[in-house]
Design a protein around this motif. Structure first.
Motif, mmCIF file in Angstrom:
data_model
loop_
_atom_site.group_PDB
_atom_site.id
_atom_site.type_symbol
_atom_site.label_atom_id
_atom_site.label_comp_id
_atom_site.label_asym_id
_atom_site.label_seq_id
_atom_site.Cartn_x
_atom_site.Cartn_y
_atom_site.Cartn_z
ATOM 1 N N THR A 6 0.816 -1.221 0.000
ATOM 2 C CA THR A 6 0.000 0.000 0.000
ATOM 3 C C THR A 6 0.848 1.270 0.000
ATOM 4 O O THR A 6 0.461 2.276 -0.583
ATOM 5 C CB THR A 6 -0.945 0.019 1.213
ATOM 6 O OG1 THR A 6 -0.190 -0.165 2.417
ATOM 7 C CG2 THR A 6 -1.978 -1.091 1.115
ATOM 8 N N THR A 7 1.999 1.219 0.660
ATOM 9 C CA THR A 7 2.866 2.403 0.667
ATOM 10 C C THR A 7 3.381 2.707 -0.731
ATOM 11 O O THR A 7 3.522 3.875 -1.107
ATOM 12 C CB THR A 7 4.044 2.204 1.640
ATOM 13 O OG1 THR A 7 4.653 0.922 1.401
ATOM 14 C CG2 THR A 7 3.571 2.259 3.083
ATOM 15 N N ARG A 8 3.667 1.659 -1.510
ATOM 16 C CA ARG A 8 4.120 1.848 -2.892
ATOM 17 C C ARG A 8 2.972 2.335 -3.776
ATOM 18 O O ARG A 8 3.180 3.114 -4.716
ATOM 19 C CB ARG A 8 4.663 0.534 -3.448
ATOM 20 C CG ARG A 8 6.073 0.184 -3.021
ATOM 21 C CD ARG A 8 7.133 0.901 -3.857
ATOM 22 N NE ARG A 8 6.957 0.694 -5.281
ATOM 23 C CZ ARG A 8 7.320 -0.415 -5.936
ATOM 24 N NH1 ARG A 8 7.883 -1.423 -5.282
ATOM 25 N NH2 ARG A 8 7.129 -0.515 -7.236
ATOM 26 N N ILE A 9 1.764 1.877 -3.475
ATOM 27 C CA ILE A 9 0.603 2.329 -4.259
ATOM 28 C C ILE A 9 0.422 3.830 -4.103
ATOM 29 O O ILE A 9 0.134 4.535 -5.068
ATOM 30 C CB ILE A 9 -0.673 1.573 -3.814
ATOM 31 C CG1 ILE A 9 -0.582 0.094 -4.238
ATOM 32 C CG2 ILE A 9 -1.922 2.212 -4.418
ATOM 33 C CD1 ILE A 9 -1.696 -0.767 -3.683
ATOM 34 N N GLU A 10 0.582 4.326 -2.885
ATOM 35 C CA GLU A 10 0.452 5.767 -2.653
ATOM 36 C C GLU A 10 1.448 6.548 -3.502
ATOM 37 O O GLU A 10 1.092 7.543 -4.140
ATOM 38 C CB GLU A 10 0.661 6.071 -1.172
ATOM 39 C CG GLU A 10 -0.470 5.565 -0.284
ATOM 40 C CD GLU A 10 -0.183 5.765 1.191
ATOM 41 O OE1 GLU A 10 0.959 6.173 1.520
ATOM 42 O OE2 GLU A 10 -1.075 5.526 2.023
ATOM 43 N N GLU A 11 2.699 6.111 -3.526
ATOM 44 C CA GLU A 11 3.711 6.792 -4.328
ATOM 45 C C GLU A 11 3.414 6.669 -5.817
ATOM 46 O O GLU A 11 3.640 7.608 -6.588
ATOM 47 C CB GLU A 11 5.103 6.221 -4.018
ATOM 48 C CG GLU A 11 5.581 6.470 -2.602
ATOM 49 C CD GLU A 11 5.572 7.944 -2.245
ATOM 50 O OE1 GLU A 11 6.028 8.770 -3.070
ATOM 51 O OE2 GLU A 11 5.086 8.298 -1.147
ATOM 52 N N SER A 12 2.894 5.513 -6.230
ATOM 53 C CA SER A 12 2.587 5.280 -7.641
ATOM 54 C C SER A 12 1.400 6.113 -8.103
ATOM 55 O O SER A 12 1.324 6.502 -9.277
ATOM 56 C CB SER A 12 2.321 3.788 -7.880
ATOM 57 O OG SER A 12 3.467 3.016 -7.576
ATOM 58 N N LEU A 13 0.455 6.391 -7.206
ATOM 59 C CA LEU A 13 -0.644 7.294 -7.543
ATOM 60 C C LEU A 13 -0.119 8.715 -7.741
ATOM 61 O O LEU A 13 -0.572 9.438 -8.635
ATOM 62 C CB LEU A 13 -1.700 7.280 -6.429
ATOM 63 C CG LEU A 13 -2.613 6.056 -6.366
ATOM 64 C CD1 LEU A 13 -3.353 6.008 -5.042
ATOM 65 C CD2 LEU A 13 -3.603 6.040 -7.523
ATOM 66 N N LYS A 14 0.847 9.092 -6.932
ATOM 67 C CA LYS A 14 1.405 10.439 -7.035
ATOM 68 C C LYS A 14 2.167 10.646 -8.337
ATOM 69 O O LYS A 14 2.088 11.710 -8.951
ATOM 70 C CB LYS A 14 2.337 10.711 -5.851
ATOM 71 C CG LYS A 14 1.627 10.838 -4.514
ATOM 72 C CD LYS A 14 2.640 11.014 -3.384
ATOM 73 C CE LYS A 14 1.974 11.046 -2.027
ATOM 74 N NZ LYS A 14 2.964 11.160 -0.919
ATOM 75 N N ASP A 15 2.930 9.619 -8.765
ATOM 76 C CA ASP A 15 3.742 9.807 -9.981
ATOM 77 C C ASP A 15 3.042 9.331 -11.248
ATOM 78 O O ASP A 15 3.604 9.410 -12.342
ATOM 79 C CB ASP A 15 5.120 9.144 -9.831
ATOM 80 C CG ASP A 15 5.053 7.612 -9.725
ATOM 81 O OD1 ASP A 15 4.081 7.005 -10.196
ATOM 82 O OD2 ASP A 15 6.002 7.026 -9.169
ATOM 83 N N GLY A 16 1.813 8.808 -11.115
ATOM 84 C CA GLY A 16 1.029 8.463 -12.290
ATOM 85 C C GLY A 16 1.259 7.077 -12.845
ATOM 86 O O GLY A 16 0.683 6.725 -13.878
ATOM 87 N N THR A 17 2.069 6.242 -12.183
ATOM 88 C CA THR A 17 2.280 4.881 -12.668
ATOM 89 C C THR A 17 1.142 3.944 -12.257
ATOM 90 O O THR A 17 1.063 2.817 -12.740
ATOM 91 C CB THR A 17 3.629 4.315 -12.168
ATOM 92 O OG1 THR A 17 3.701 4.451 -10.749
ATOM 93 C CG2 THR A 17 4.796 5.072 -12.792
ATOM 94 N N VAL A 18 0.279 4.393 -11.343
ATOM 95 C CA VAL A 18 -0.986 3.728 -11.019
ATOM 96 C C VAL A 18 -2.077 4.774 -11.114
ATOM 97 O O VAL A 18 -1.917 5.889 -10.617
ATOM 98 C CB VAL A 18 -0.953 3.107 -9.601
ATOM 99 C CG1 VAL A 18 -2.357 2.761 -9.123
ATOM 100 C CG2 VAL A 18 -0.085 1.857 -9.581
ATOM 101 N N ASN A 19 -3.191 4.425 -11.779
ATOM 102 C CA ASN A 19 -4.289 5.381 -11.954
ATOM 103 C C ASN A 19 -5.327 5.317 -10.836
ATOM 104 O O ASN A 19 -5.892 6.340 -10.461
ATOM 105 C CB ASN A 19 -4.980 5.160 -13.301
ATOM 106 C CG ASN A 19 -4.045 5.352 -14.472
ATOM 107 O OD1 ASN A 19 -3.772 4.401 -15.212
ATOM 108 N ND2 ASN A 19 -3.523 6.555 -14.647
ATOM 109 N N ALA A 28 -6.034 9.181 -9.083
ATOM 110 C CA ALA A 28 -5.205 10.372 -9.263
ATOM 111 C C ALA A 28 -5.293 10.827 -10.717
ATOM 112 O O ALA A 28 -5.444 10.009 -11.615
ATOM 113 C CB ALA A 28 -3.760 10.078 -8.873
ATOM 114 N N PRO A 29 -5.243 12.126 -10.941
ATOM 115 C CA PRO A 29 -4.897 13.197 -9.997
ATOM 116 C C PRO A 29 -6.116 13.718 -9.231
ATOM 117 O O PRO A 29 -7.254 13.374 -9.543
ATOM 118 C CB PRO A 29 -4.346 14.292 -10.917
ATOM 119 C CG PRO A 29 -5.145 14.120 -12.176
ATOM 120 C CD PRO A 29 -5.350 12.633 -12.331
ATOM 121 N N LYS A 30 -5.845 14.560 -8.235
ATOM 122 C CA LYS A 30 -6.914 15.170 -7.445
ATOM 123 C C LYS A 30 -7.374 16.435 -8.169
ATOM 124 O O LYS A 30 -7.040 17.560 -7.794
ATOM 125 C CB LYS A 30 -6.407 15.503 -6.045
ATOM 126 C CG LYS A 30 -7.494 15.999 -5.097
ATOM 127 C CD LYS A 30 -6.908 16.276 -3.720
ATOM 128 C CE LYS A 30 -7.953 16.889 -2.792
ATOM 129 N NZ LYS A 30 -9.047 15.951 -2.499
#
Length: 267
Positions: free
Chosen positions: A96-109, A236-238
């Motif tokens: 989950t910690t990696r998911i948060e970072e991936s949402l921020k950089d756009g590698t997870v939508n 993401a994005p917000k």
């Protein structure tokens, strides 16, 4: 023969030229860096493009299959929803910690997780739960029961690596609570640490931990629910566009859940 005025004009011209060069280079460097910054920002996928769903190892609804690929109910549900909206699905299994970072950089939508103030700061948030699970404090019968999160303050607990428990870990990690938090790499390891007295309580969600408890089959273990967590769509994005994407996904997911093949399994 040069006079003093000519010499002065010459040095004035040279000094102006020297001062201009760094400024020009600075603007050149800035202009080159701007596209990279814009590219790294999270954005909504283009129509017909790839949409990435990220979720954690969360048996039985989120697992890695024998082929090493993301599988389980939530991955199947998310894949169907992405296709329903006309996108190409890509599934990723991450802590989950990696998911948060991936949402921020756009590698997870988008993902399906519990909301928290930290996540709401950078995510568009759905309002309808896709499913609900319980956070439990697992312990030996000889250890006192726990009624809520506040009761864990000052205790020795074990948490699963990569899990934040919807903001609960932030509370327990606060020095004022005087809580000792240890980390386990797997659920089985966390339960073993608890049994051997490394900590009083192992924190985990009811659905995933039930599978690990069945394997151990120890009658001297029990657990209490400290709170129930709604798992919602986070995207993401917000932005207004990101919020629209979340609402479309939410609608598609809930429609699919009315079909027999996408009925939520018992946790």
């Amino acid at each position: 023969m040069c006079d003093l005025y000519s010499i002065s004009d010459f040095f004035s011209y040279v000094s102006r030229l020297v001062l201009r060069i760094p400024i020009k280079f600075a603007f050149a460097i800035l202009s080159l860096s701007l596209p990279a910054v814009a590219f790294s920002e999270s954005s909504v996928p283009a129509p017909g493009g790839e949409m990435v769903f990220g979720f954690a190892e969360y048996p039985p609804v989120g697992i890695t299959n024998k082929q090493g690929n993301p599988d389980g109910y939530l991955f199947q549900l998310a894949e169907a929803a992405i296709k329903k909206l006309g996108y190409k699905p890509r599934l990723r299994i991450l802590p989950t910690t990696r998911i948060e970072e991936s949402l921020k950089d756009g590698t997870v939508n988008f993902t399906i997780l519990g909301n928290s103030p930290k996540r709401a700061a950078f995510c568009a948030v759905g309002t309808v739960p896709i499913f609900v699970d319980e956070l439990r404090a697992i312990h030996l019968n000889s250890v006192p029961n726990i009624k809520n999160v506040e009761d864990l303050a000052g205790k020795r607990i074990i948490r699963l690596a990569g899990y934040g428990y919807g903001g609960v870990l932030d509370f327990l990690s606060n020095k004022e609570t005087k809580t000792k938090v240890e980390e386990a790499s797997t659920r089985e390891a966390g339960l073993e640490m608890m049994i051997n007295g490394r900590a009083d309580y192992f924190m985990d969600y009811a659905g995933p931990v039930s599978t690990a408890l069945d394997k151990i089959n120890n009658q001297n273990i029990r657990g209490e629910t400290v709170y129930k967590l709604d798992f919602v769509v986070l995207g993401a994005p917000k932005t207004a566009e990101g919020q629209k994407m979340v609402e479309q996904l939410e609608k598609a997911l809930k429609e699919l859940q009315t079909l027999p093949q996408y009925k939520m399994p018992k946790m």
